[in-house]
Design an enzyme around this catalytic site. Structure first.
Site, short mmCIF file in Angstrom:
data_model
loop_
_atom_site.label_atom_id
_atom_site.label_comp_id
_atom_site.label_asym_id
_atom_site.label_seq_id
_atom_site.Cartn_x
_atom_site.Cartn_y
_atom_site.Cartn_z
N ARG A 165 -2.54 -4.13 5.98
CA ARG A 165 -3.61 -4.05 6.98
C ARG A 165 -4.70 -3.04 6.61
O ARG A 165 -5.87 -3.27 6.86
CB ARG A 165 -3.01 -3.66 8.35
CG ARG A 165 -2.22 -4.76 8.99
CD ARG A 165 -1.39 -4.22 10.14
NE ARG A 165 -0.49 -3.17 9.68
CZ ARG A 165 0.33 -2.49 10.43
NH1 ARG A 165 0.40 -2.74 11.71
NH2 ARG A 165 1.11 -1.55 9.92
N ASN A 207 7.62 -8.23 1.05
CA ASN A 207 8.14 -6.88 1.27
C ASN A 207 7.73 -6.30 2.63
O ASN A 207 8.47 -5.52 3.22
CB ASN A 207 7.62 -5.98 0.13
CG ASN A 207 7.71 -4.51 0.47
OD1 ASN A 207 8.78 -3.92 0.45
ND2 ASN A 207 6.58 -3.91 0.80
N TYR A 248 15.55 -5.68 14.81
CA TYR A 248 15.34 -5.37 13.39
C TYR A 248 16.54 -5.83 12.55
O TYR A 248 16.37 -6.54 11.55
CB TYR A 248 15.09 -3.87 13.19
CG TYR A 248 14.92 -3.51 11.73
CD1 TYR A 248 13.75 -3.85 11.04
CD2 TYR A 248 15.93 -2.87 11.01
CE1 TYR A 248 13.58 -3.56 9.69
CE2 TYR A 248 15.78 -2.58 9.66
CZ TYR A 248 14.60 -2.92 9.01
OH TYR A 248 14.45 -2.64 7.66
N VAL A 293 15.46 4.63 2.90
CA VAL A 293 14.56 5.01 1.80
C VAL A 293 13.53 6.00 2.34
O VAL A 293 13.10 5.87 3.49
CB VAL A 293 13.83 3.76 1.23
CG1 VAL A 293 13.08 4.11 -0.05
CG2 VAL A 293 14.80 2.62 0.97
N ILE A 341 8.05 1.01 -0.87
CA ILE A 341 8.68 0.16 -1.89
C ILE A 341 7.65 -0.81 -2.49
O ILE A 341 7.60 -1.02 -3.71
CB ILE A 341 9.87 -0.62 -1.27
CG1 ILE A 341 10.92 0.34 -0.72
CG2 ILE A 341 10.50 -1.55 -2.31
CD1 ILE A 341 11.97 -0.30 0.19
N THR A 358 10.43 6.68 3.00
CA THR A 358 9.07 6.15 3.18
C THR A 358 8.66 6.46 4.62
O THR A 358 9.46 7.01 5.40
CB THR A 358 9.02 4.61 2.98
OG1 THR A 358 9.74 4.00 4.05
CG2 THR A 358 9.60 4.18 1.65
N ASP A 398 -3.38 -8.61 8.86
CA ASP A 398 -2.22 -8.28 9.69
C ASP A 398 -1.31 -9.51 9.73
O ASP A 398 -1.66 -10.53 10.34
CB ASP A 398 -2.70 -7.90 11.09
CG ASP A 398 -1.55 -7.45 11.98
OD1 ASP A 398 -0.37 -7.76 11.64
OD2 ASP A 398 -1.81 -6.80 13.01
N THR A 425 0.80 -1.23 0.00
CA THR A 425 0.00 0.00 0.00
C THR A 425 0.83 1.27 0.00
O THR A 425 0.35 2.33 -0.41
CB THR A 425 -0.93 0.03 1.23
OG1 THR A 425 -0.15 -0.32 2.38
CG2 THR A 425 -2.09 -0.93 1.07
N1 LIG Z 1 12.40 2.65 4.42
C1 LIG Z 1 13.61 2.24 4.69
O1 LIG Z 1 14.47 3.05 5.08
C2 LIG Z 1 13.99 0.80 4.49
C3 LIG Z 1 15.36 0.47 4.42
C4 LIG Z 1 15.72 -0.85 4.25
C5 LIG Z 1 14.75 -1.83 4.16
N2 LIG Z 1 13.43 -1.49 4.25
C6 LIG Z 1 12.45 -2.58 4.18
O2 LIG Z 1 11.61 -2.36 3.06
C7 LIG Z 1 10.33 -2.98 3.29
C8 LIG Z 1 9.24 -2.00 2.92
O3 LIG Z 1 9.37 -0.86 3.74
P1 LIG Z 1 8.95 0.61 3.29
O4 LIG Z 1 10.10 1.49 3.57
O5 LIG Z 1 8.35 0.61 1.95
O6 LIG Z 1 7.89 0.89 4.44
P2 LIG Z 1 6.39 1.41 4.48
O7 LIG Z 1 6.18 2.53 3.53
O8 LIG Z 1 6.14 1.62 5.94
O9 LIG Z 1 5.53 0.16 3.95
C9 LIG Z 1 5.32 -0.97 4.73
C10 LIG Z 1 4.19 -1.77 4.10
O10 LIG Z 1 4.00 -2.96 4.88
C11 LIG Z 1 2.65 -3.02 5.33
N3 LIG Z 1 2.64 -3.64 6.66
C12 LIG Z 1 3.24 -3.20 7.79
N4 LIG Z 1 2.95 -4.00 8.81
C13 LIG Z 1 2.16 -4.98 8.33
C14 LIG Z 1 1.51 -6.11 8.90
N5 LIG Z 1 1.61 -6.36 10.22
N6 LIG Z 1 0.77 -6.91 8.12
C15 LIG Z 1 0.62 -6.65 6.80
N7 LIG Z 1 1.21 -5.60 6.20
C16 LIG Z 1 1.96 -4.77 6.95
C17 LIG Z 1 2.16 -1.57 5.33
O11 LIG Z 1 0.76 -1.45 5.18
P3 LIG Z 1 -0.26 -1.38 6.43
O12 LIG Z 1 0.30 -0.38 7.40
O13 LIG Z 1 -1.57 -0.99 5.82
O14 LIG Z 1 -0.30 -2.76 6.99
C18 LIG Z 1 2.86 -1.04 4.08
O15 LIG Z 1 2.12 -1.39 2.94
C19 LIG Z 1 10.35 -3.43 4.75
O16 LIG Z 1 10.60 -4.81 4.82
C20 LIG Z 1 11.50 -2.66 5.37
O17 LIG Z 1 12.08 -3.35 6.45
C21 LIG Z 1 13.03 -0.20 4.40
#
Ligand SMILES: NC(=O)c1ccc[n+]([C@@H]2O[C@H](COP(=O)([O-])OP(=O)(O)OC[C@H]3O[C@@H](n4cnc5c(N)ncnc54)[C@H](OP(=O)(O)O)[C@@H]3O)[C@@H](O)[C@H]2O)c1
Length: 261
Positions: free
Chosen positions: A39, A91, A156, A189, A19, A191, A64, A16
């Protein structure tokens, strides 16, 4: 699509925002049917409405992934709708920030459930079908955090090390097959992830962040090529290389210093 099994789909968890959302758009543009899991039901419907314009089937599943039986619900959904998951993108991930002695254990366990348990269970669930079809792909999202220990984000960083090692092992097990296995390891990133995880970064660090679109485009391209470890951005590749060259004790001290902000 013309195959003797259910409708081919790309399943993306956490599709949603960030990434996952950018990856969903790329797969939609290419004409793939999608199963999107997160979620927030309202946001899932908005994303579906947007991606429906690409003339594909978009299935949404509000769930969830930290909850018991959530992965079984995913499998049930796929089977009931007679779908076939040809590409799985694990993801969804959550972070947490602070000294372990001071954080609530419930938060850490939820993190393990989403980042490790659900990722493992979904992989195990959809892999046999990919093997029987003789094709498919699994992309697991880790982080540059996977390469080191992370004081003040201990669970983490350790969860992402698991994702990296798990994916590398799977890659080796499936070598020679037509199933692609990749581990995406982004650095910071832009986000909502950082804010949701309670990470406070100074202004310089904020400027260093890549956009989710940039990360997704690199991931999409390199996954297609069958690249095992995908590290988007030159700076991130360099940081990982330097981290490998220094003693682990020094690496831990640097990360604690940075995380103290
Ligand atoms: N942003 C960074 O700096 C960064 C760096 C390295 C790696 N990553 C990794 O990249 C991936 C994506 O992160 P992002 O930065 O794109 O973060 P984000 O924008 O917070 O997106 C996270 C996504 O996961 C969903 N989510 C979270 N908890 C959930 C749950 N309990 N059940 C189902 N869905 C869930 C969220 O939707 P809902 O809230 O609606 O559930 C959202 O769609 C993650 O694995 C993160 O660890 C991020």
């Amino acid at each position: 699509m013309g195959k003797p099994y259910g409708r081919s789909c790309v399943l993306i968890t956490g599709a949603t925002t960030g990434i996952g959302y950018e990856l969903a758009k790329l797969y939609a543009k290419e004409g793939n049917n999608l199963i999107l899991v997160a979620r927030d039901e309202e946001r899932l419907s908005e994303v579906k409405e947007e991606l429906d314009l690409y003339n594909i089937k978009v299935y949404i599943l509000p769930l969830d992934l930290s909850e018991d039986n959530s992965c079984e619900k995913v499998l049930d959904f796929v089977n009931k709708k007679n779908l076939s998951v040809d590409i799985l993108i694990n993801n969804a991930g959550i972070g947490s920030f602070g000294y372990l002695s001071e954080i609530e254990i419930e938060k850490e366990l939820k993190l393990i459930d989403v980042n490790i348990r659900a990722l493992t269970e979904l992989t195990k669930m959809f892999l046999p079908t990919m093997i029987s079809h003789g094709e498919g792909g699994i992309m697991n999202v880790a982080s540059t955090a996977a390469f080191c220990a992370g004081p003040k984000m201990a669970t983490y960083y350790a969860s992402k090390s698991y994702v990296l090692n798990f994916t590398e092992a799977l890659y080796e097990e499936l070598k020679g097959s037509e199933i692609k296995v990749s581990c995406l390891c982004p650095g910071p990133v832009k986000t909502s992830f950082q804010e949701k995880s309670g990470i406070k970064k100074n202004e310089a660090a904020k400027k260093a962040l890549m956009t989710p679109k940039e990360v997704a485009e690199i991931a999409y391209k390199d996954f297609k090529k069958g690249k095992l470890i995908i590290i988007p951005g030159f700076k991130n590749k360099l940081i990982i290389l330097l981290n490998k060259l220094i003693p682990r004790a020094l690496s831990r001290k640097i990360i604690l210093f940075m995380n103290k902000g």
